[in-house]
Scaffold this motif. Sequence first.
Motif, mmCIF file in Angstrom:
data_model
loop_
_atom_site.group_PDB
_atom_site.id
_atom_site.type_symbol
_atom_site.label_atom_id
_atom_site.label_comp_id
_atom_site.label_asym_id
_atom_site.label_seq_id
_atom_site.Cartn_x
_atom_site.Cartn_y
_atom_site.Cartn_z
ATOM 1 N N UNK A 120 0.856 -1.189 0.000
ATOM 2 C CA UNK A 120 0.000 0.000 0.000
ATOM 3 C C UNK A 120 0.889 1.235 0.000
ATOM 4 N N UNK A 121 0.663 2.123 -0.944
ATOM 5 C CA UNK A 121 1.506 3.317 -1.050
ATOM 6 C C UNK A 121 0.778 4.562 -0.570
ATOM 7 N N UNK A 122 -0.297 4.368 0.195
ATOM 8 C CA UNK A 122 -1.048 5.565 0.590
ATOM 9 C C UNK A 122 -0.248 6.462 1.525
ATOM 10 N N UNK A 123 0.410 5.864 2.510
ATOM 11 C CA UNK A 123 1.204 6.707 3.417
ATOM 12 C C UNK A 123 2.612 6.153 3.569
ATOM 13 N N UNK A 140 -5.390 -4.111 5.132
ATOM 14 C CA UNK A 140 -5.229 -2.659 4.959
ATOM 15 C C UNK A 140 -6.002 -1.908 6.037
ATOM 16 N N UNK A 141 -5.512 -0.725 6.398
ATOM 17 C CA UNK A 141 -6.193 0.134 7.369
ATOM 18 C C UNK A 141 -7.309 0.881 6.640
ATOM 19 N N UNK A 142 -7.972 1.766 7.359
ATOM 20 C CA UNK A 142 -9.088 2.480 6.759
ATOM 21 C C UNK A 142 -8.618 3.336 5.581
ATOM 22 N N UNK A 143 -7.421 3.900 5.701
ATOM 23 C CA UNK A 143 -6.901 4.706 4.592
ATOM 24 C C UNK A 143 -6.500 3.813 3.422
ATOM 25 N N UNK A 144 -5.878 2.706 3.746
ATOM 26 C CA UNK A 144 -5.451 1.777 2.705
ATOM 27 C C UNK A 144 -6.638 1.176 1.969
ATOM 28 N N UNK A 186 -9.520 2.567 1.570
ATOM 29 C CA UNK A 186 -10.052 3.609 0.697
ATOM 30 C C UNK A 186 -9.187 3.735 -0.564
ATOM 31 N N UNK A 187 -7.883 3.658 -0.367
ATOM 32 C CA UNK A 187 -6.933 3.766 -1.490
ATOM 33 C C UNK A 187 -7.184 2.658 -2.518
ATOM 34 N N UNK A 188 -7.305 1.433 -2.034
ATOM 35 C CA UNK A 188 -7.446 0.309 -2.966
ATOM 36 C C UNK A 188 -8.877 0.175 -3.496
ATOM 37 N N UNK A 189 -9.854 0.214 -2.576
ATOM 38 C CA UNK A 189 -11.217 -0.128 -2.982
ATOM 39 C C UNK A 189 -11.873 0.976 -3.807
ATOM 40 N N UNK A 224 -2.790 8.051 14.712
ATOM 41 C CA UNK A 224 -4.091 7.376 14.685
ATOM 42 C C UNK A 224 -4.852 7.719 13.411
ATOM 43 N N UNK A 225 -4.656 8.937 12.940
ATOM 44 C CA UNK A 225 -5.391 9.333 11.746
ATOM 45 C C UNK A 225 -4.531 9.393 10.484
ATOM 46 N N UNK A 226 -3.232 9.633 10.649
ATOM 47 C CA UNK A 226 -2.410 9.784 9.446
ATOM 48 C C UNK A 226 -1.655 8.508 9.072
#
Lengths: 554, 437
Positions: free
Chosen positions: B12-15, B37-41, B43-46, B152-154
């Motif tokens: 995952x390259x989101x962060x 994947x986390x919530x950000x990940x 979102x990135x993939x799906x 926690x968020x980033x």
Amino acid sequence: MTLLKISGGKVVDPVHGIKGEVLDLWIRDGVIIAKPANPEETPDKVIDASGRLIMAGGVDMHCHIAGPKVNLARKMRPEDKRNARPVQRTLLTRSGTGGSVPSTFATGYLYAGLGYTTAFDAAVPPLGARHAHEELQDTPLLDKGFYVLMGNNHYALKQIAANEPGRLRDFTAWLLQASKGYAIKLVNPGGVEVWKSGGGNIHELDEQVGHFSCTPRQIIQGLAQTAMDLELPHPVHVHCNNLGLPGNWRTTLATMEALEGRRAHLTHVQFHSYGGEPDRQDLFSSKTLELAEYVNDHPNLTVDVGQVLFGNTTSMTGDGPLGYYLHKVTGGKWTNADTEMEAGCGIVPVTYREKSFVNALQWAIGLEWYLLVKDPWRVAMSTDHPNGGSFLAYPQIIQLLMDRNCRREVLKRVNPRVLERSQLWDLDREYSLEEIAIITRAGPARCLGLKNKGHLGPGADADITIYNESADIRAMFEMPWKVIKDGVVVVDQGEIREAEGGRTYYVHPEFDSAGVNDIQKWFESFYTIQFANYPVGEEYLAGGGVRSSCGSRS
Amino acid sequence: MTELKVVANATCTFCGCVCDDIELTVEGDHITKAKNACVLGKAWFLNHHVEPGPSARIRGKEVSLEEAMDEAARILTDAKFPIVYGLSDTTCEAQRVAVAIADWVGACIDTTTSVCHGPSGMAFQGVGEVTCSLGEVKNRADLVIFWGCNPAESHPRHWTRYSTMPKGLFVPRGRKDRTVVLVDVRKTKSAPAADIFLQIRPRMDFEVLWVLRALVKGLKLDPADLADTGVSLQQLEDLAGKMKSCKFGVLFFGMGLSMTRGKHLNVEAALALTRDLNDFTRFYAAPMRGHGNVTGADNVVSWQTGYPFGVHLGKGFPRFNPGEFTTTDTLARKEADAAMIIASDPMGNFSQAARDHLGTIPYIALDPKETATTAAATVAFTTATYGINVPGTVYRMDDVPIPLRAAFDSPHPSDELVLRGIEKRVRALQRASAAAR
């Protein structure tokens, strides 16, 4: 099928006992061949080298030019580049920065400009191997590779402690395959792990390595044996414990003895040849004679010097506690970068001063090593670039070796106490051109097991340096007339003519794949990347890569 | 029927965490599951979809890739002060070509580092840094401090994968073996997870760090000296004591340090503090990097030019000067006369002055998505997404290089392919122009 002839040059090729005879060289498709039997066959191109001197391309067997620590040093030292002449972009070549840690393209051009066509980075943590390979792809005109840091690797130490030489061998082979590395490197065996485990260091070969039930002696013996068992082209490459500490010559001698006849290369021995006591700078002295005599009597050993040159440079090492030590000495900026399960790293700017007794003695000790090892095949030119100085200083070192008056002139200038603590003034030996060719190409190539490098016989890679013969030795070696890589003129009187080329050398030792399960289990417990994402693929190899064979095993 | 494909060990390259343990389920050109994947990940993939439009446009009009690459090369070679910017969300393979183009045309090369952890890079030049890979933290850290960041968020998986939760070699009980400290100017969602939360007054980071340095060195301070900081001397004495007595401490710092008053001086204070602590124990510092491959951008620009960001190549060799050669500045001062923006959206997030000027000069944009920057570009390329459609290399925030696996093909070209095409054309134009002279 291009045929190139280099005619009329004086050839110095110690591998074949050629000492300056005028000979023609024939090259077909990048490889040196015997003179074509058919007299009708005419060359496509002739280079008239009459009155010039020809050697194989230089081989640097110990430098730091690519990978995580080198790039950290680049990032940390803008001032180093501001003081150095920049490398200008041309229509053909990329721009870059110089100084003690040149940028990648600049590194390739500068080495080639010096007549060097092969260079090996001496310390890469396997987790950073992909990074080192990426940089090597951007380091043109050189054949290259790197040694893999293993002397503080947890899995290796575990197998050594458990007396499992088979597992150690399988792991080593697996690791070399995964990292696409060339040789096993030990850096302060065990000491870096102690530094990473709360601080401190190891000072004796029989001290236990923190939480591992093993000692530096066992690490040295185990991995020296492993390199031999795997029939690696290059034996274990050892940076001994206690680098830089007064009195460390005892550790160095003990390391040589601990090898018990096994093949090994001891690197930057200059930094490991100090008499005296750790807290008594006034007792600091040279112990080169004692160590060189041991090397002279033990043909299983080779060394490179790690010559110190006066001036400012960057110390970069896998020896984490050494970095801290140097930081405490200089009081200046310091980078430490520890790699999980594998290795450490320390980076500190350093200045070697003529008027400093310690620095001047270090300079003298380096030269003593070149002059006291009787067999030039077993001592290789190095500055441990950039630790003792830049590789660009090689011509200066050659001059010092070939001209005793030149080194005596320096001795008159430097801190006078050096004359009491070193025997350099009394060493009359002067290197011949053949001996220079040995310590700068033929010897290192042999030590690395590079059969096609370091000589000019049929079958050799056509990596050739042609020098203008001159009484000014330093000028002659600083700017070769032409440098040929794989049969192509890449540098002509200091100008880059071809900007691409060069391949990455690596080994692929076979191993029993039954051992991989255990490695994987360990890996997955402690690493933070996936086991499947660890091995470096062939797409990272510069020029498609060259797989060096490991004895009869591959 | 759509074919189902599973891609294991995807990255995952989101962060900047660059988690490489994602298991993707792919149906045609959609990712339907992103296990681990986390919530950000997720979102990135799906939420990933392929942009329906053309791969190349000139002034909004669809053109062939070749025409667009020709025009891009012409813009860059005609310019007197071109700039190349972005790079943090693409592969190292593409970054390497982008720096090459900047070199050939004598551009300023700069990355998003200059607007996030650029000051950290400058502090690094002043102090150095005692740092380590994240696995060292996982296996050894018993004191973990987060300063000016909100993982926690980033960086949601930073805690579970690397820093606070995992069981490691010398911290076998994971979180129970660790003390976690958060220092920030406000109580973020990261605060409840910390054992100690120190809320300092805004813009007082440097002062608090400097006090900690003094305390670590054993100096006696007057509580009144801390009046403006929002924390008490006792709180800081307690923290300094914990820092000196831990076995392995680490300080992760975010843009709360690097982009607030003091900037590089704040980070220098953090780096000096953690360095000093090595006289007592092992103590480390590391920036919390944001974009998936911003760390790769730093590395590539450094190994090719010698400097990490803000590099001017217009004199034929690299020169470094943040503030002079960084992109917000070259745009706001109206110096740049052409630009190439790669995987970044300055039209969406730069200052008004910088955006105004960018709008007046010809520029090229490469991005997988339609953005404010691509919409106003002279030449716009829609490219394939790294880590989803394109393999390659990215560097995690701790400089560990990690490979990418493509989940499915994109109809659009990769950044690397487009950049190689532009580089080839730039060099051909330069050779032709040299021959004509």
